[in-house]
Scaffold this active site. Structure first.
Site, PDB file in Angstrom:
ATOM      1  CG  MET A 153      30.834  90.359   7.258  1.00 47.50           C
ATOM      2  SD  MET A 153      31.182  88.998   5.965  1.00 47.50           S
ATOM      3  CE  MET A 153      32.160  89.845   4.645  1.00 47.50           C
ATOM      4  CG  HIS A 202      27.961  85.738   2.845  1.00 47.91           C
ATOM      5  ND1 HIS A 202      29.192  86.383   2.717  1.00 47.91           N
ATOM      6  CD2 HIS A 202      27.038  86.530   3.549  1.00 47.91           C
ATOM      7  CE1 HIS A 202      29.077  87.498   3.476  1.00 47.91           C
ATOM      8  NE2 HIS A 202      27.959  87.736   3.897  1.00 47.91           N
ATOM      9  CG  ASP A 252      30.841  85.520  -1.033  1.00 48.18           C
ATOM     10  OD1 ASP A 252      30.398  85.664   0.113  1.00 48.18           O
ATOM     11  OD2 ASP A 252      31.937  85.285  -1.368  1.00 48.18           O
ATOM     12  CG  HIS A 300      31.525  81.535   1.712  1.00 53.46           C
ATOM     13  ND1 HIS A 300      30.820  81.435   2.712  1.00 53.46           N
ATOM     14  CD2 HIS A 300      31.497  82.842   1.100  1.00 53.46           C
ATOM     15  CE1 HIS A 300      30.359  82.744   2.977  1.00 53.46           C
ATOM     16  NE2 HIS A 300      30.906  83.575   2.036  1.00 53.46           N
ATOM     17  CB  SER A 309      35.146  82.867  -1.140  1.00 54.21           C
ATOM     18  OG  SER A 309      34.044  83.814  -1.885  1.00 54.21           O
ATOM     19  CG  MET A 329      27.735  90.130  -3.393  1.00 52.76           C
ATOM     20  SD  MET A 329      29.243  91.054  -3.979  1.00 52.76           S
ATOM     21  CE  MET A 329      30.503  90.094  -2.868  1.00 52.76           C
ATOM     22  CG  ASP A 365      33.461  86.041   4.086  1.00 48.10           C
ATOM     23  OD1 ASP A 365      34.560  86.249   3.341  1.00 48.10           O
ATOM     24  OD2 ASP A 365      32.354  85.976   3.703  1.00 48.10           O
ATOM     25  CB  SER A 370      41.806  86.538  -3.351  1.00 48.49           C
ATOM     26  OG  SER A 370      41.683  87.239  -2.021  1.00 48.49           O
ATOM     27  CG  MET A 425      26.675  89.863   1.417  1.00 40.36           C
ATOM     28  SD  MET A 425      28.461  89.843   0.662  1.00 40.36           S
ATOM     29  CE  MET A 425      28.543  88.223   0.045  1.00 40.36           C
TER      30      MET A 425
HETATM   31  C1  DX5 Z   1      33.315  89.481   0.598  1.00 42.92           C
HETATM   32  C2  DX5 Z   1      32.600  88.140   0.505  1.00 42.92           C
HETATM   33  C3  DX5 Z   1      33.673  87.087   0.781  1.00 42.92           C
HETATM   34  C4  DX5 Z   1      34.616  87.467  -0.263  1.00 42.92           C
HETATM   35  C5  DX5 Z   1      36.321  87.052   0.301  1.00 42.92           C
HETATM   36  O1  DX5 Z   1      32.161  90.475   0.494  1.00 42.92           O
HETATM   37  O2  DX5 Z   1      31.744  87.753   1.373  1.00 42.92           O
HETATM   38  O3  DX5 Z   1      33.330  85.995   0.768  1.00 42.92           O
HETATM   39  O4  DX5 Z   1      34.742  86.345  -1.233  1.00 42.92           O
HETATM   40  O5  DX5 Z   1      37.178  87.126  -0.274  1.00 42.92           O
HETATM   41  P1  DX5 Z   1      38.783  87.189   0.003  1.00 42.92           P
HETATM   42  O6  DX5 Z   1      39.035  86.000   0.762  1.00 42.92           O
HETATM   43  O7  DX5 Z   1      39.478  87.442  -1.243  1.00 42.92           O
HETATM   44  O8  DX5 Z   1      38.844  88.485   1.012  1.00 42.92           O
HETATM   45 ZN    ZN Z   2      31.145  85.850   1.876  1.00 45.77          ZN
END
Ligand code: DX5
Ligand code: ZN
Length: 224
Positions: A136, A65, A34, A32, A7, A36, A174, A197, A67
């Site tokens: 999730m 993804h 993200d 991936h 990610s 937001m 995820d 991470s 959100m």
């Molecule tokens: C969280 C995201 C994830 C995030 C995961 O809202 O959708 O994709 O990057 O990060 P880690 O692996 O650090 O939990």
């Molecule tokens: Zn994600």
């Protein structure tokens, strides 16, 4: 088929091309991304321009993804920017069937996502048409959160459901995924693992992915 999806939320946004190069050697096929909006989740991240820029520097598949509220308004833009798969939250879609078909109409794979508190029964009517389901394992919005173990009950139930319906959609997970918990996720039925991470926070991100791949393979070999 087990896939690890780094990610980029956990990557250095000022050096994305270099960050992608750091994970490239590990045999991954997807990244991936993200997105937001500060409304659906309490954080703001990246949008269409970053997906378009990534598209120019990598041939890896881009898994977007969303959100965000009202995802229908942005699906075409992300598809044109170069996404290969786009997932939307059940909680953000008033007409989920329409949204899934909208994504597929752009020629991209359509995923549906559930927050930890949303039961899989809410997907009952769309399971036959989705391309993948993302469960999730944290409340979305931030990287680096702790894995919510109860999601594994949902994974097992969804795995059962897809078997009983004779469906083959991958189950994605995820949030809080690392080499420490990937084995139990594999045994529960997960196919695609998003990891932020634990990959980009590692000194050697490619090695971190390879460690996860090894753990996943061993879990498969042990069987259920
Ligand atoms: C969280 C995201 C994830 C995030 C995961 O809202 O959708 O994709 O990057 O990060 P880690 O692996 O650090 O939990
Ligand atoms: Zn994600």
């Amino acid at each position: 088929m087990i896939e690890i999806l780094p990610s980029i939320l956990a990557a250095d946004f000022a050096n994305l091309e270099a960050e992608v190069a750091r994970v490239r050697s590990s045999g991954i096929t997807m990244l991936h991304c993200d997105v937001m909006d500060g409304h659906f989740v309490p954080n703001i991240s990246i949008g269409v321009p970053v997906v378009a820029s990534l598209r120019k520097v990598t041939d890896l598949k881009l898994d977007v993804h969303l959100m965000i509220e009202e995802p229908d308004r942005y699906i075409e833009a992300f598809a044109e920017a170069g996404a290969d798969s786009i997932s939307v939250h059940q909680e953000a879609c008033r007409h989920l069937d329409r949204t899934v078909r909208l994504i597929q109409g752009t020629g991209k794979l359509a995923g549906v996502v559930l927050n930890p508190a949303t039961p899989i029964s809410t997907l009952e009517e769309v399971l036959p048409i989705v391309d993948y389901v993302l469960l999730m394992s944290v409340n979305p919005g931030f990287g680096g959160q702790n894995f919510i173990g109860r999601v594994l009950d949902k994974v097992r139930a969804l795995d059962q459901k897809r078997r009983s319906l004779g469906l083959g959609f991958p189950i994605q997970i995820d949030g809080g995924i690392s080499a420490r918990n990937i084995g139990e996720c594999v045994r529960a039925g997960v196919d695609w693992f998003v990891a932020g991470s634990s990959v980009f926070g590692a000194k050697n991100p490619a090695a971190a992915i390879e460690e996860m791949q090894t753990e996943a393979r061993e879990a498969t070999a042990v069987g259920i």
